[in-house]
Design a protein around this motif. Structure first.
Motif, mmCIF file in Angstrom:
data_model
loop_
_atom_site.group_PDB
_atom_site.id
_atom_site.type_symbol
_atom_site.label_atom_id
_atom_site.label_comp_id
_atom_site.label_asym_id
_atom_site.label_seq_id
_atom_site.Cartn_x
_atom_site.Cartn_y
_atom_site.Cartn_z
ATOM 1 N N ARG A 116 0.830 -1.209 0.000
ATOM 2 C CA ARG A 116 0.000 0.000 0.000
ATOM 3 C C ARG A 116 0.864 1.258 0.000
ATOM 4 N N LEU A 117 1.975 1.220 0.709
ATOM 5 C CA LEU A 117 2.882 2.365 0.729
ATOM 6 C C LEU A 117 3.508 2.574 -0.649
ATOM 7 N N GLU A 162 0.994 4.103 -3.022
ATOM 8 C CA GLU A 162 0.713 5.515 -2.736
ATOM 9 C C GLU A 162 1.824 6.415 -3.260
ATOM 10 N N GLY A 176 2.235 6.554 -7.257
ATOM 11 C CA GLY A 176 1.271 7.415 -7.928
ATOM 12 C C GLY A 176 0.728 6.865 -9.233
ATOM 13 N N THR A 230 4.033 10.898 2.823
ATOM 14 C CA THR A 230 3.013 9.849 2.863
ATOM 15 C C THR A 230 2.919 9.210 4.246
ATOM 16 N N GLU A 289 -0.201 9.192 6.671
ATOM 17 C CA GLU A 289 -0.840 7.908 6.956
ATOM 18 C C GLU A 289 0.188 6.944 7.545
ATOM 19 N N LEU A 313 0.530 3.025 6.847
ATOM 20 C CA LEU A 313 1.077 2.446 5.620
ATOM 21 C C LEU A 313 2.460 1.843 5.832
#
Length: 444
Positions: free
Chosen positions: A306-307, A310, A313, A371, A375, A378
């Motif tokens: 997930r990281l 993110e 992009g 990021t 969050e 992540l």
């Protein structure tokens, strides 16, 4: 370019060499045998074959070696067969060679003219048919093995042309009651889903006479033994740990790092020749996949899925396409948690990282910092968020945010990792801990 450094001692592989030696014994009793040796590039397939060839020669075998050659989309036609025939001309006297070749001489001379320089009737210009060639090779091996058992080695089958693959498949199916051990090697990390060798490997799984040998990377004690043999001295434990971690137990990478050490260099640095080797497989990938790999390299040793998504992009379709290509090319692998990715070789990650532009590295480190600050979940594990933030702000040259992140990381790790905590706290030039705030030059 530095000379290759090879261990003078054959390290490990006791089970594998015992299995192959048993096949030599079976062949001496009059039964044909076939062995497939697979493993990633540099894991030690050629070294294992060298040990087997020595044992076979000492046991009275005729040893014939052939190599497939990477040449564009398709390998050089029948290159390993030509190699083996050339080795045959050097292995036995000319009069014995003529008897062994027998009726196959004119046809095989189309591949290697010195096999039959005095052929009265020339071979037709259109050459010999594939089926004829297969039978000629089968007959040659039968006559040759009548005098002495034969070890026929075909290396790098992943680069084989279609004719070579057909020859190997034919021999596996047709060798009967002859004293021949056929051994073929291939790189398991070169076999993509549509590789022409894959269907043959699947089919050979069901053939009882085919023995599969999968070479794995060295364990730490084997890397220690390899280093000791190359350096001619017992390496200190810290050096063994460093080389094992950076090489991942790949024998070739251990040799390269040992060469750096022997020349007085720092094993934490990558020699240019090794960087070229590590990046050669990456350069052939798509632009999107290369960009994704650079993003993953900045993350460190591993990155949660997930990281990565993110920070990269990319939309979902492009992300999955790039990830699939990176996985099928064996550059990335799924980590043990099943929720993230890591590089198959830590040195590949380092090579990609060092090949990036400085501004590109800074931008991506900043993107990871932004990021994770937004969050923290992540990061994948709560205890690693503060350390990750410290690392990324530090490498992004964002000192106002790096300073408190280092302090937070040091305080969070004091109870369970005091050494790491001290490393983070020493980056902060506070009233009690004086010291320079320096930007790291390589991944932690």
């Amino acid at each position: 370019m530095s000379a290759s450094v090879v261990s003078p001692v054959f390290v490990g592989r006791q089970e594998e060499i015992a299995s192959l030696t048993a096949l030599l014994d079976r062949v001496r009793r009059g039964e044909p045998a076939f062995a497939l040796i697979g493993g990633e590039a540099g894991v030690g397939k050629t070294r294992l074959l060298g040990e087997l060839a020595v044992q076979a020669d000492q046991a009275g075998f005729t040893v014939l070696l052939g190599h497939c050659i990477e040449l564009g989309a398709e390998g050089l036609p029948l290159a390993p067969l030509v190699d083996a025939l050339r080795a045959l001309t050097r292995a036995i006297p000319a009069d014995e060679l003529a008897q062994v070749l027998g009726p196959a001489a004119p046809g095989l001379a189309r591949l290697l003219p010195e096999l039959s320089p005095d052929v009265a009737a020339p071979v037709p210009a259109d050459g010999i048919q594939s089926a004829q060639l297969l039978e000629l090779v089968l007959g040659l091996l039968g006559r040759l093995s009548a005098a002495r058992p034969v070890l026929l080695v075909l290396e790098d089958l992943h680069w084989a042309d279609q004719s070579t693959l057909e020859l190997v498949a034919f021999l596996v199916r047709s060798l009967r009651a002859v004293r021949v051990l056929l051994v073929a090697t291939y790189r398991s990390d070169e076999l993509h889903r549509r590789h022409p060798l894959r269907p043959l490997l699947i089919g050979w799984e069901r053939v009882r006479t085919v023995d599969r040998v999968e070479l794995l990377r060295f364990q730490r004690d084997e890397v220690a033994a390899q280093l000791a043999a190359i350096l001619a001295d017992e390496p200190r434990p810290g050096l063994v740990d460093l080389v094992f971690d950076r090489s991942g137990g790949n024998a070739y990478l251990v040799e390269e790092l040992a060469g750096v050490i022997r020349r007085g260099g720092d094993p934490a640095d990558l020699p240019p020749s090794l960087v070229d080797v590590l990046l050669s497989g990456v350069d052939s990938l798509s632009v999107a996949t290369q960009r994704l790999l650079r993003t993953a390299a900045v993350a460190g040793k591993r990155v949660p899925d997930r990281l990565l998504a993110e920070v990269a992009g990319l939309d979902e379709a492009d992300l999955f396409a790039a990830l699939r290509e990176a996985l099928e090319s064996h550059v990335l692998v799924v980590d043990q948690s099943g929720r993230g990715y890591e590089f198959r070789h830590a040195l590949t990650r380092d090579a990609i990282y060092e090949d990036m532009l400085p501004g590109e590295r800074v931008r991506l480190h900043a993107a990871y910092g932004e990021t994770l600050a937004r969050e923290p979940g992540l990061a994948g594990e709560d205890t690693g968020v503060s350390a990750a933030l410290a690392h990324h702000w530090y490498a992004a040259l964002d000192l106002p945010r790096a300073l408190p992140a280092c302090v937070a990381a040091g305080q969070a790790m004091t109870s369970y990792a005091p050494a790491e905590a001290q490393r983070h706290l020493e980056r902060h030039p506070g009233p009690d801990l004086q010291g320079p705030f320096q930007v790291p030059l390589r991944l932690s």
